[in-house]
Design an enzyme around this catalytic site. Structure first.
Site, PDB file in Angstrom:
ATOM      1  N   CYS A  51       0.896  -1.115  -0.069  1.00  0.00           N
ATOM      2  CA  CYS A  51       0.035   0.030  -0.095  1.00  0.00           C
ATOM      3  C   CYS A  51       0.894   1.181  -0.033  1.00  0.00           C
ATOM      4  CB  CYS A  51      -0.842  -0.059   1.318  1.00  0.00           C
ATOM      5  SG  CYS A  51      -1.712   1.510   1.594  1.00  0.00           S
ATOM      6  N   CYS A  54       0.320   3.824   2.686  1.00  0.00           N
ATOM      7  CA  CYS A  54       0.463   3.270   3.964  1.00  0.00           C
ATOM      8  C   CYS A  54       2.044   3.451   4.200  1.00  0.00           C
ATOM      9  CB  CYS A  54       0.372   1.846   4.097  1.00  0.00           C
ATOM     10  SG  CYS A  54      -1.256   1.287   3.695  1.00  0.00           S
TER      11      CYS A  54
END
Length: 127
Positions: A51, A54
């Site tokens: 991600c 993230c």
């Protein structure tokens, strides 16, 4: 030498820059149950290795963890602990769940640094 990096055995719990990383559902559940008797603010960062947002938030979380030593920061990879992610109804990453006494008191979905910091400060002020 390119592939000479040895794989370190995955520990079920590790601490990185004041952030506790859980890799075992059983250990997470034991920690979570113990946290229910505390009024301490807990921030769970639900993340994934693939991600991009993230990765953007990782240094932010480390910075917040260093700044707010009275807040417990937890990191859970949704692919490593899918049951925990389902327990919290995680549908997007990153998602930050803010708990107090084992109960969800706030949430931030997405890489929203300012919103997350504001919500943490708000919860710290409630005592």
């Amino acid at each position: 030498m390119g592939g000479a990096t040895s794989r370190i055995q995955k520990h079920s719990v590790s601490v990185m820059n004041q952030v506790i990383v859980f890799r075992s559902t059983a250990q997470w559940r034991a920690h979570f149950e113990a946290s229910k008797s505390s009024n301490k603010v807990m921030v769970i960062d639900f993340t994934a290795s693939w991600c991009g947002p993230c990765h953007y938030m990782e240094p932010v979380i480390n910075e917040l963890a260093a700044k707010y030593s009275d807040v417990e920061f937890i990191k859970i990879d949704v692919d490593e602990l899918p049951t925990v992610s389902r327990d919290f109804g995680i549908q997007a990453m990153p998602t930050f769940i803010i708990l107090r006494g084992g109960k969800e008191v706030d949430k931030v979905v997405g890489a929203k640094k300012d919103e997350l910091q504001w919500k943490i400060e708000k919860q710290r002020a409630i005592y």
